[in-house]
Design an enzyme around this catalytic site. Sequence first.
Site, mmCIF file in Angstrom:
data_model
loop_
_atom_site.group_PDB
_atom_site.id
_atom_site.type_symbol
_atom_site.label_atom_id
_atom_site.label_comp_id
_atom_site.label_asym_id
_atom_site.label_seq_id
_atom_site.Cartn_x
_atom_site.Cartn_y
_atom_site.Cartn_z
ATOM 1 N N GLY A 33 23.137 -53.782 -1.002
ATOM 2 C CA GLY A 33 22.660 -55.093 -1.428
ATOM 3 C C GLY A 33 23.746 -56.117 -1.668
ATOM 4 N N TYR A 36 12.871 -38.260 -2.771
ATOM 5 C CA TYR A 36 12.716 -39.654 -3.171
ATOM 6 C C TYR A 36 11.571 -39.766 -4.179
ATOM 7 C CZ TYR A 36 15.689 -41.133 0.776
ATOM 8 O OH TYR A 36 16.737 -41.318 1.653
ATOM 9 N N GLY A 57 25.189 -61.321 -0.744
ATOM 10 C CA GLY A 57 25.886 -62.370 -1.483
ATOM 11 C C GLY A 57 25.328 -62.621 -2.867
ATOM 12 N N SER A 116 21.895 -47.838 3.821
ATOM 13 C CA SER A 116 22.586 -48.896 3.052
ATOM 14 C C SER A 116 23.329 -49.861 3.966
ATOM 15 C CB SER A 116 23.552 -48.277 2.043
ATOM 16 O OG SER A 116 22.879 -47.501 1.079
ATOM 17 N N LEU A 156 23.239 -52.943 4.179
ATOM 18 C CA LEU A 156 23.608 -54.191 3.494
ATOM 19 C C LEU A 156 24.586 -53.928 2.352
ATOM 20 C CD1 LEU A 156 20.105 -55.904 3.454
ATOM 21 C CD2 LEU A 156 22.028 -56.378 4.982
ATOM 22 N N LEU A 193 26.128 -57.196 0.323
ATOM 23 C CA LEU A 193 26.411 -58.094 1.442
ATOM 24 C C LEU A 193 25.434 -59.261 1.547
ATOM 25 C CD1 LEU A 193 27.389 -55.409 4.087
ATOM 26 C CD2 LEU A 193 28.867 -57.247 3.251
#
Length: 327
Positions: A212, A53, A216, A207, A209, A214
């Site tokens: 990202g 990372y 919206g 991940s 979500l 989800l």
Amino acid sequence: MEQRQLGRTGLRVSRIGLGTLTWGRDTDEHDAAGQLKVFRDAGGTLVDTADVYGGGEAERLLGRLLGSLVPRRDLVISTKAGSVPDPYRRFDGSRGHLLAALDASLGRLGTDYVDLWQIHAFDPVTPLDETLQALDLAVSSGRVRYAGVSNFSGWQLAKAATWQLGAPGLRTRLACTQMEYSLLQRGVEREVLPAALDLGVGLLPSSPLGRGVLTGKYRNGTPSGSRGASEQLAPFVEPYLDEAAGRIVDAVVTAAEGLATTPLEVALAWVRDRPGVVAPVVGARNAQQLTEALSVEALSLPDEICQALDDVSAPVHRYPDQDWSTL
């Protein structure tokens, strides 16, 4: 924050983990410190990183914050090894590489042990027993407390976990597997999750979500400053911007409106409370965004909402994943 057992081990971790994928690259030390303070104040303990990372900068940044901002003993530090920046060999699970990578990680983190060490991905070139021996050596030396894997398929996880269970007291039980899992990516439910449940391996969803999506925020285009607007991360988000994903996001938004909460909380609560899940790992740009995610602690989805989300996002499971007699 509620604490959960990590697989069939004695290690307890917060049921939401803090991810550091962007630390040292898109997230500077100021924002990282803000996230870590918010996370710890909320009762979070599990901080997830990896040696690749930020080219090692995520570990180095986290190391600078340990002790000065949060006592080392208050955190469960998890890192990974095995991914390599080699165009001809993406993963190196050799014993020599893994143990050298662990020593380098400890140096960057400024600690003499990590609570959890994971093999970042399966290496088809190296014999699996050699890869797993690196875990045993790391634990027996005291440099690692618990071990796991990441991005292993169902058969790979089952083989690895069973091998480790074959010599109790001599080999280190796999505590967990880290895999992408969300309403937009339920592939682990076919074989990985059943194997994990059967063998007592906890699941750490990455991940959670849907990269990202989800939340919206991509429903009306790609907002500036988002991962989807980043040249480096846009290809990471793009697969979840299709029509099928849009229907799932719409259902999450509708559920959030009905519960007077946010799509982020609905999506995160759904994956957090799935069978076999220990702690979704959440990445954030700043402390405010992380605070919004951590507010999910007070939310439990009604059964009717869970069922509706299950239905709209259901993956296709056919032979041989289902009982053949039902096909």
